[in-house]
Design a protein around this motif. Structure first.
Motif, mmCIF file in Angstrom:
data_model
loop_
_atom_site.group_PDB
_atom_site.id
_atom_site.type_symbol
_atom_site.label_atom_id
_atom_site.label_comp_id
_atom_site.label_asym_id
_atom_site.label_seq_id
_atom_site.Cartn_x
_atom_site.Cartn_y
_atom_site.Cartn_z
ATOM 1 N N THR A 1 13.598 44.511 16.799
ATOM 2 C CA THR A 1 14.498 43.492 16.260
ATOM 3 C C THR A 1 13.654 42.289 15.884
ATOM 4 O O THR A 1 12.911 41.753 16.707
ATOM 5 C CB THR A 1 15.555 43.090 17.305
ATOM 6 O OG1 THR A 1 16.234 44.262 17.743
ATOM 7 C CG2 THR A 1 16.552 42.103 16.727
ATOM 8 N N SER B 1 13.653 38.506 13.656
ATOM 9 C CA SER B 1 14.420 37.480 12.945
ATOM 10 C C SER B 1 13.452 36.448 12.376
ATOM 11 O O SER B 1 12.354 36.244 12.903
ATOM 12 C CB SER B 1 15.440 36.811 13.871
ATOM 13 O OG SER B 1 14.796 36.148 14.935
ATOM 14 N N VAL C 1 16.667 45.074 11.966
ATOM 15 C CA VAL C 1 16.630 45.913 13.164
ATOM 16 C C VAL C 1 16.284 47.322 12.697
ATOM 17 O O VAL C 1 16.971 47.881 11.836
ATOM 18 C CB VAL C 1 17.981 45.910 13.923
ATOM 19 C CG1 VAL C 1 17.898 46.783 15.166
ATOM 20 C CG2 VAL C 1 18.394 44.485 14.282
ATOM 21 N N LYS D 1 13.219 50.367 19.397
ATOM 22 C CA LYS D 1 14.092 49.592 18.527
ATOM 23 C C LYS D 1 13.404 48.238 18.366
ATOM 24 O O LYS D 1 13.111 47.561 19.354
ATOM 25 C CB LYS D 1 15.468 49.425 19.176
ATOM 26 C CG LYS D 1 16.429 48.573 18.380
ATOM 27 C CD LYS D 1 17.765 48.487 19.119
ATOM 28 C CE LYS D 1 18.717 47.539 18.465
ATOM 29 N NZ LYS D 1 19.970 47.423 19.249
#
Length: 174
Positions: A73, A75, A49, A71
């Motif tokens: 993020t 994964s 992040v 922001k």
């Protein structure tokens, strides 16, 4: 724009089943260049992040242009392929940023942040707070406040269903 093959080599097939490589490429192409890393909020083997600026120009001796602060993020799955990617705006962290954000929403905006202590309201920050504005749905705050007082007094609970009876309804004037 990124080539389809390049995107497919970095993203999980399930992820690309939700958004095609072409749509992903088009979305990424909409981010203004250059992109610069502001800071890392968290870093783990399967996720990252960060805060990044897009379109921010840093000129020696001048304030950087505001650009777009997001922001990000990300994964990855067990194979290291991206299986999650989210871009979200960074919330304002100063009163001047809040003022700028509100001013961008509409030509006429008012705002008041206050601390209420022992029935006294102390202004913390305001933007044209004394300018009269239409109430819209603000009355709901008064209803919620009255409900909170009833809950604090033990007369009702948050999970209790309430019925507004006829004698308590406002009359409608034709």
């Amino acid at each position: 724009m990124c080539r389809k093959q390049e995107i497919e080599s970095h993203f999980d097939a399930f992820f690309l089943g939700k958004i095609s490589a072409a749509k992903m490429s088009a979305a990424l192409a909409e981010l203004p260049a250059p992109g610069t890393l502001v800071g890392v909020l968290s870093s783990e083997p399967t996720g990252l992040v960060v805060i990044a600026n897009f379109g921010t120009e840093h000129v020696q001796g001048a304030e950087p242009s505001p650009g777009l602060r997001l922001k990000v993020t990300l994964s990855v799955n067990g194979s290291g392929l991206i299986d999650g990617l989210k871009f979200a705006p960074v919330l304002a962290t100063s009163w001047s940023q809040i003022d700028q954000t509100l001013a961008a929403l509409a030509p006429s905006v008012s705002f008041l942040a206050a601390r209420v202590t022992n029935g006294s309201c102390q202004t913390i920050h305001q933007l044209a707070s004394s300018t009269p504005r239409p109430l819209a749905s603000e009355f709901k705050l008064f209803v919620l406040g009255a409900l909170a007082h009833q809950i604090a007094a033990g007369h009702v609970t948050w999970d209790q269903e309430l019925t507004v009876e006829g004698q308590l309804k406002s009359s409608v004037i034709p």
